[in-house]
Design a protein around this motif. Structure first.
Motif, PDB file in Angstrom:
ATOM      1  N   PHE A 135       0.834  -1.200   0.000  1.00 50.58           N
ATOM      2  CA  PHE A 135       0.000   0.000   0.000  1.00 50.58           C
ATOM      3  C   PHE A 135       0.870   1.252   0.000  1.00 50.58           C
ATOM      4  CE2 PHE A 135      -2.262   3.288   2.429  1.00 50.58           C
ATOM      5  CZ  PHE A 135      -3.369   3.440   1.613  1.00 50.58           C
ATOM      6  N   HIS A 136       1.853   1.295   0.904  1.00 51.49           N
ATOM      7  CA  HIS A 136       2.737   2.458   0.981  1.00 51.49           C
ATOM      8  C   HIS A 136       3.617   2.553  -0.262  1.00 51.49           C
ATOM      9  CE1 HIS A 136       1.247   3.202   4.862  1.00 51.49           C
ATOM     10  NE2 HIS A 136       2.019   2.371   5.547  1.00 51.49           N
ATOM     11  N   ASN A 153       1.772  10.872   6.441  1.00 48.54           N
ATOM     12  CA  ASN A 153       2.850  11.773   6.013  1.00 48.54           C
ATOM     13  C   ASN A 153       2.820  12.094   4.521  1.00 48.54           C
ATOM     14  OD1 ASN A 153       3.788  11.729   8.627  1.00 48.54           O
ATOM     15  ND2 ASN A 153       5.330  10.159   8.240  1.00 48.54           N
ATOM     16  N   PHE A 154       2.182  11.245   3.733  1.00 49.76           N
ATOM     17  CA  PHE A 154       2.214  11.427   2.280  1.00 49.76           C
ATOM     18  C   PHE A 154       0.826  11.189   1.714  1.00 49.76           C
ATOM     19  CE2 PHE A 154       3.276  10.424  -2.142  1.00 49.76           C
ATOM     20  CZ  PHE A 154       4.220  11.400  -2.409  1.00 49.76           C
ATOM     21  N   THR A 177      -1.535  11.126  -1.960  1.00 51.96           N
ATOM     22  CA  THR A 177      -1.592  11.137  -3.425  1.00 51.96           C
ATOM     23  C   THR A 177      -3.032  11.381  -3.863  1.00 51.96           C
ATOM     24  OG1 THR A 177      -1.869   8.733  -3.467  1.00 51.96           O
ATOM     25  CG2 THR A 177       0.364   9.582  -3.729  1.00 51.96           C
ATOM     26  N   ASN A 178      -3.200  12.290  -4.800  1.00 50.13           N
ATOM     27  CA  ASN A 178      -4.487  12.545  -5.448  1.00 50.13           C
ATOM     28  C   ASN A 178      -4.204  13.152  -6.814  1.00 50.13           C
ATOM     29  OD1 ASN A 178      -3.863  15.297  -4.965  1.00 50.13           O
ATOM     30  ND2 ASN A 178      -4.906  15.226  -2.985  1.00 50.13           N
ATOM     31  N   ASN A 179      -5.248  13.405  -7.573  1.00 44.78           N
ATOM     32  CA  ASN A 179      -5.056  13.915  -8.930  1.00 44.78           C
ATOM     33  C   ASN A 179      -4.299  15.233  -8.951  1.00 44.78           C
ATOM     34  OD1 ASN A 179      -6.367  11.756 -10.088  1.00 44.78           O
ATOM     35  ND2 ASN A 179      -8.358  12.761 -10.164  1.00 44.78           N
ATOM     36  N   PHE A 180      -4.548  16.065  -7.953  1.00 47.94           N
ATOM     37  CA  PHE A 180      -3.914  17.384  -7.932  1.00 47.94           C
ATOM     38  C   PHE A 180      -2.393  17.279  -7.825  1.00 47.94           C
ATOM     39  CE2 PHE A 180      -2.287  21.119  -5.707  1.00 47.94           C
ATOM     40  CZ  PHE A 180      -2.771  22.131  -6.514  1.00 47.94           C
ATOM     41  N   ASN A 181      -1.902  16.568  -6.783  1.00 49.13           N
ATOM     42  CA  ASN A 181      -0.441  16.532  -6.637  1.00 49.13           C
ATOM     43  C   ASN A 181       0.213  15.612  -7.668  1.00 49.13           C
ATOM     44  OD1 ASN A 181      -0.390  13.821  -5.480  1.00 49.13           O
ATOM     45  ND2 ASN A 181      -1.063  14.738  -3.555  1.00 49.13           N
ATOM     46  N   GLU A 182      -0.548  14.671  -8.259  1.00 48.79           N
ATOM     47  CA  GLU A 182       0.044  13.844  -9.313  1.00 48.79           C
ATOM     48  C   GLU A 182       0.309  14.663 -10.573  1.00 48.79           C
ATOM     49  OE1 GLU A 182      -1.961  10.220 -10.119  1.00 48.79           O
ATOM     50  OE2 GLU A 182      -1.336   9.291  -8.224  1.00 48.79           O
ATOM     51  N   PHE A 193       8.379  14.656  -3.738  1.00 52.74           N
ATOM     52  CA  PHE A 193       7.933  14.410  -2.365  1.00 52.74           C
ATOM     53  C   PHE A 193       7.261  15.651  -1.779  1.00 52.74           C
ATOM     54  CE2 PHE A 193      10.912  10.701  -2.064  1.00 52.74           C
ATOM     55  CZ  PHE A 193       9.958   9.783  -1.650  1.00 52.74           C
ATOM     56  N   LEU A 194       7.746  16.826  -2.156  1.00 52.67           N
ATOM     57  CA  LEU A 194       7.144  18.065  -1.661  1.00 52.67           C
ATOM     58  C   LEU A 194       5.705  18.210  -2.155  1.00 52.67           C
ATOM     59  CD1 LEU A 194       7.705  20.673  -0.067  1.00 52.67           C
ATOM     60  CD2 LEU A 194       8.479  21.719  -2.204  1.00 52.67           C
ATOM     61  N   CYS A 195       5.438  17.754  -3.385  1.00 49.12           N
ATOM     62  CA  CYS A 195       4.088  17.864  -3.934  1.00 49.12           C
ATOM     63  C   CYS A 195       3.085  17.019  -3.153  1.00 49.12           C
ATOM     64  CB  CYS A 195       4.074  17.434  -5.397  1.00 49.12           C
ATOM     65  SG  CYS A 195       4.991  18.541  -6.494  1.00 49.12           S
ATOM     66  N   GLY A 196       3.541  15.884  -2.606  1.00 50.43           N
ATOM     67  CA  GLY A 196       2.622  15.008  -1.893  1.00 50.43           C
ATOM     68  C   GLY A 196       2.763  15.034  -0.390  1.00 50.43           C
ATOM     69  N   ALA A 197       3.703  15.833   0.123  1.00 52.35           N
ATOM     70  CA  ALA A 197       3.932  15.867   1.571  1.00 52.35           C
ATOM     71  C   ALA A 197       2.681  16.350   2.293  1.00 52.35           C
ATOM     72  CB  ALA A 197       5.120  16.769   1.890  1.00 52.35           C
ATOM     73  N   ASN A 198       2.331  15.654   3.385  1.00 49.33           N
ATOM     74  CA  ASN A 198       1.080  15.944   4.068  1.00 49.33           C
ATOM     75  C   ASN A 198       1.276  16.395   5.511  1.00 49.33           C
ATOM     76  OD1 ASN A 198      -1.816  15.987   3.807  1.00 49.33           O
ATOM     77  ND2 ASN A 198      -1.899  14.231   5.193  1.00 49.33           N
ATOM     78  N   ASP A 199       2.522  16.584   5.932  1.00 51.88           N
ATOM     79  CA  ASP A 199       2.770  17.101   7.273  1.00 51.88           C
ATOM     80  C   ASP A 199       3.976  18.023   7.235  1.00 51.88           C
ATOM     81  OD1 ASP A 199       5.313  15.648   8.650  1.00 51.88           O
ATOM     82  OD2 ASP A 199       4.342  14.270   7.270  1.00 51.88           O
TER      83      ASP A 199
END
Length: 492
Positions: A9-10, A72-73, A75-80, A124-130
């Protein structure tokens, strides 16, 4: 079994980044095994890993949002889409660097490693969540940028550019972290973006005067990466002193990553103070458009002119972030950023080719280039006119859609200033085109008189990259409708 499923999954969420990491390891192994004169291996591995990463993103398009690594990470259409843009920038920049590395005899492996690690940090910056992941990814991108800007160690200008970039970048990172610490405290000890928003609501701190401190600090940190006025002081010196392929890479990659970060932070963490950050970004956008374009008119160096031009361009793009309440606002930002990548990299490809053959980047030295190299002169003219937004080139359609979305949202002053400054920008772009095309019957500079066309495999790589960018800069606008549809789907 549960741990195995979690690993899959990760791993699936960062599969494009994992492919780049594998490419980095292969580069190091090949560097030990083969003689460094075997250059083809290094470029082949780098480009293959990038193409595989971008292919994975294509096949994953349309999948639902996924949060992994304990939040921490994401993924969705926006950051992809932004991860795709970073990979696209890197794929175009590596062929652009081949001839430069060959002529300047720079170390190949380290250069490609820094390029790939910077791209990895941006993704990684585009998908970073924290906040922690954001800072680590940002520094990964920043440190490689500092090293790349000073890659020509024997060039005094490159050393000076690196020192300015490093010192000002370190200061901006400190201010950004200071803002993060305030957000962490005000939200009751939360580090995930959505949890920070919830924490600010729970602690009733979202409308306190103290929220201005993190808002301003984070704006300064992001403004540095975007080269917004008045945080732009590093930009002209770094553009002029750094190796030209490095400037091309930094001019687009850092902006894509910073735009992804700015959009997510402002619309998640500071969602409740929308009026305040809209006002701040409007002021920064106006300052950037006005000062960037007015100072670009006076420049004599091609790279310094493009530095101030990029400051004006990011002012236009901010209109899309400010107009983020509708799908059209973000779609216009994404589309113009895509067009800007091709226009800007096409211009830099022409500058790299001319600089390698003449050793100069002075604007006056381009006088009469059409007589010696019509293909290069026409390519440079098309990219510059597209940057200026001259119809029917791609830049015209990008600006038209961007300004139309801003006007529909009611940002009349911002759009009016953007339109006026676009006219100013056309003036200094046309001035260069006039030199290229219409000075052939007058005095031609010694640089153009001694201009020699060369033929080599590495030069062909550069020309192919230039051709792709020039074609996209000229005709990509005619397929606006499907691009708009894809960009609107990315709205989160």
């Amino acid at each position: 079994m549960k741990e195995f499923h979690l690993l899959l999954f990760h791993g699936n969420s960062i599969l494009p980044e994992s492919i780049l990491i594998l490419g980095l390891f292969l580069l190091l192994i090949i560097d030990f095994i083969y003689n460094k004169k075997e250059k083809a291996w290094f470029y082949f591995i780098s480009l293959t890993s990038l193409v595989l990463s971008i292919t994975v993103l294509f096949f994953r398009w349309g999948e639902g949002p996924m949060i992994s690594f304990l939040g921490n990470f994401q993924t969705n259409n926006f950051n992809e889409i932004f991860r795709f843009l970073i990979l696209l920038c890197t794929i175009l920049c590596i062929p652009l660097s081949v001839e430069y590395i060959h002529c300047t005899k720079m170390a190949i492996t380290e250069f490609l490693l820094f390029i790939l690690i910077a791209a990895l940090g941006g993704m990684f910056l585009c998908g970073a969540n924290d906040l922690v992941t954001i800072f680590v990814a940002l520094e990964c991108l920043s440190l490689c940028s500092y090293l790349l800007s000073g890659y020509s160690k024997r060039d005094v200008r490159s050393n000076e550019a690196t020192m300015k970039y490093l010192l000002m970048g370190g200061a901006s990172s400190s201010i950004l972290v200071y803002g993060f610490s305030w957000i962490y405290g005000l939200s009751g000890g939360e580090i995930e973006l959505q949890e920070i928003y919830n924490g600010l609501i729970n602690t009733q701190m979202y409308n306190s005067p103290g929220i201005w401190i993190p808002l301003l600090s984070i704006t300064v940190g992001i403004g540095f990466k975007l080269s917004l006025v008045p945080f732009h002081q590093w930009t002209p010196d770094v553009y002029e002193g750094s190796p030209t392929p490095v400037v091309a890479f930094l001019s687009v990659t850092s902006k894509v990553a910073a735009l992804a970060l700015a959009t997510r932070i402002f619309n998640i963490v500071f969602y409740f103070s929308e009026t305040e950050w809209h006002l701040i970004l409007e002021i920064l956008a106006i300052l950037s458009m006005v000062l960037g374009n007015l100072i670009a008119v006076t420049q004599t160096s091609m790279k310094r002119m493009l530095a101030y031009s990029s400051i004006g361009q990011i002012g236009y793009i901010l209109i899309g972030i400010i107009d983020g309440n509708s799908n059209n606002g973000y779609a216009s930002m994404i589309i113009y950023m895509l067009f800007y990548i091709f226009m800007n990299l096409g211009t830099f490809a022409c500058i790299v080719l001319f600089g390698l053959r003449t050793g100069t980047d002075n604007i006056r030295d381009y006088s009469g280039l059409y007589t010696k190299d019509p293909f290069l002169a026409l390519s440079l003219a098309l990219c510059l006119l597209s940057l200026g937004g001259v119809p029917p080139l791609t830049g015209f359609f990008g600006k038209l859609y961007l300004f139309w979305c801003g006007w529909q949202a009611g940002f009349y002053l911002l759009v009016s200033i953007g339109l006026f400054m676009s006219v100013i920008s056309i003036y200094y772009y046309l001035k260069i085109v006039k030199l290229l095309m219409f000075e052939r019957n007058k005095e031609i500079t010694p640089h153009v008189q001694n201009y020699r066309l060369s033929s080599s495999i590495s030069k062909n790589f550069l020309e192919w990259s230039m051709i792709v960018c020039v074609i996209a800069s000229a005709i990509l606008g005619i397929v606006m409708n499907p691009i708009v549809t894809i960009a609107q789907v990315a709205f989160f």
